[in-house]
Design a protein around this motif. Structure first.
Motif, short mmCIF file in Angstrom:
data_model
loop_
_atom_site.label_atom_id
_atom_site.label_comp_id
_atom_site.label_asym_id
_atom_site.label_seq_id
_atom_site.Cartn_x
_atom_site.Cartn_y
_atom_site.Cartn_z
N SER A 214 35.53 86.70 62.91
CA SER A 214 36.21 87.56 63.87
C SER A 214 37.65 87.12 64.14
CB SER A 214 35.44 87.57 65.20
OG SER A 214 36.23 88.04 66.26
N ASP A 215 38.59 88.06 64.03
CA ASP A 215 39.98 87.76 64.35
C ASP A 215 40.13 87.33 65.81
OD1 ASP A 215 40.87 88.43 61.80
OD2 ASP A 215 41.25 90.53 62.34
N GLU A 216 39.43 88.03 66.71
CA GLU A 216 39.56 87.74 68.14
C GLU A 216 39.00 86.36 68.48
OE1 GLU A 216 38.22 90.44 66.85
OE2 GLU A 216 39.60 92.05 67.43
N LEU B 148 38.66 83.89 66.46
CA LEU B 148 39.42 82.86 65.76
C LEU B 148 40.56 82.32 66.63
CD1 LEU B 148 38.91 81.88 62.81
CD2 LEU B 148 41.02 83.05 62.21
N VAL B 149 41.15 83.17 67.44
CA VAL B 149 42.24 82.74 68.32
C VAL B 149 41.75 81.67 69.29
CG1 VAL B 149 43.82 83.49 70.13
CG2 VAL B 149 43.45 84.94 68.12
N GLN C 116 40.87 78.38 67.35
CA GLN C 116 42.08 77.62 67.01
C GLN C 116 42.55 76.80 68.20
OE1 GLN C 116 44.48 80.94 65.74
NE2 GLN C 116 44.11 80.56 63.56
N GLN D 51 38.51 81.09 58.25
CA GLN D 51 38.12 82.47 58.53
C GLN D 51 37.37 82.99 57.32
OE1 GLN D 51 41.22 85.29 59.52
NE2 GLN D 51 39.73 86.62 60.54
N GLN E 41 29.64 85.14 64.66
CA GLN E 41 30.34 84.52 65.76
C GLN E 41 29.35 83.86 66.67
OE1 GLN E 41 32.35 86.12 69.69
NE2 GLN E 41 33.32 87.01 67.91
#
Length: 304
Positions: free
Chosen positions: A149-151, A153-154, A157, A170, A303
């Protein structure tokens, strides 16, 4: 409300009426967040008649709308560390700390046997909770945290930045990374596993946890867990260890998926409430058998 003690009583009543499960605890934690104090310090301040912290009432009103407490404070405690969380990422639960306990026990045993830098994969890392906790407790380990998931991943990080031995990737947890085939000592995962037949009812979950972090696929929720077990069998070395969180209803299915993919020493573990929470296994020598239909990997989020 002229005092902190009055404000806490009011907040507890409001949260109780809204159906919040832990109203008094949440009221104290919100006040503590605004005051920069821990629970005990808030209670001490209430006794001596401290003032109400600015912003307390609107925060309580948001909580009555069942916005998760962790979204309001921006943090979630997990295994002795504080994680940054918010919209777009699954909030780590205390019961998932069992996975960290089991994984770290195994890693310490590996270290005692002379494995200098054990390799770990945290599949479906989400906020990075498990990877961060393992890195904190076993600093010798080299950890690959995988999230699609892009969201999410933030947030991962942000939470994993302090841990230099953690590599965040990712990727789809059901796919096999070629550079790690047969090289991993421990796989740990809290995958999406909610069965279609057991939908959650809490507004904090249904309205705020990402759907891709919840649903395992199919009435029994086992489509993704099985695919992840199959992928883990490829990256683990012979004798490598895997532990997966799952629903109570999935214990037998997870056991069968392990055995069908070349694992042995399958063991069920219960959380502090006595519920079947996780199952571990050891990869035996030899080729794993096929277990169930292939998964269309890219139609499913992974996730934690």
């Amino acid at each position: 409300m002229t005092s902190l003690s009055q404000a806490l009583r009011w907040a507890t009543g409001e949260l109780t009426a809204a159906g919040v499960e832990t109203p008094e605890n949440d009221a104290v934690l919100m006040a503590g967040h605004l005051m920069g104090l821990d629970r005990g310090e808030v209670q001490a301040k209430a006794i001596i008649g401290a003032d109400v912290p600015q912003g307390f009432e609107p925060m309580v009103q948001q909580r009555t709308q069942r916005v998760p407490l962790q979204h309001l404070t921006g943090t979630a405690p997990f295994r002795g560390i504080e994680l940054a969380v918010g919209p777009g990422v699954f909030i780590p639960r205390p019961e998932t700390e069992l996975l960290v306990e089991l994984a770290t026990q195994r890693l310490r045993a590996d270290l005692a046997e002379g494995i200098g830098r054990p390799v770990v994969m945290d599949l479906c890392t989400g906020s990075g909770a498990i990877a961060a906790a393992v890195a904190h407790e076993v600093p010798q380990a080299r950890i690959h945290a995988v999230e699609l998931s892009d969201e999410a991943l933030v947030w991962a990080q942000r939470n994993l930045a302090p841990y230099k031995r953690v590599e965040l990737r990712q990727a789809d947890a059901t796919e096999v990374p070629g550079d790690l085939v047969g090289r991993v000592d421990v796989v740990v995962t809290n995958p999406p596993y909610v069965p279609d037949s057991e939908p959650p009812v809490s507004p904090e979950v249904t309205d705020h946890d990402p759907a891709m972090a919840l649903w395992g696929g199919g009435a029994d929720g086992m489509r993704l867990p099985v695919a992840i077990i199959r992928a883990a069998a490829q990256v683990l070395r012979t004798g490598g260890y895997m532990v997966m969180e799952h629903a109570e209803s999935q214990a037998d299915a997870v056991h069968q998926a392990y055995e069908g993919n070349g694992f042995t020493s399958v063991e069920l573990h219960h959380d502090l409430t006595g519920r079947p929470r996780a199952t571990s296994a050891v990869l035996a020598a030899g080729e794993p058998e096929s277990d169930g239909p292939d998964v269309n990997h890219h139609q499913h989020g992974v996730q934690q």
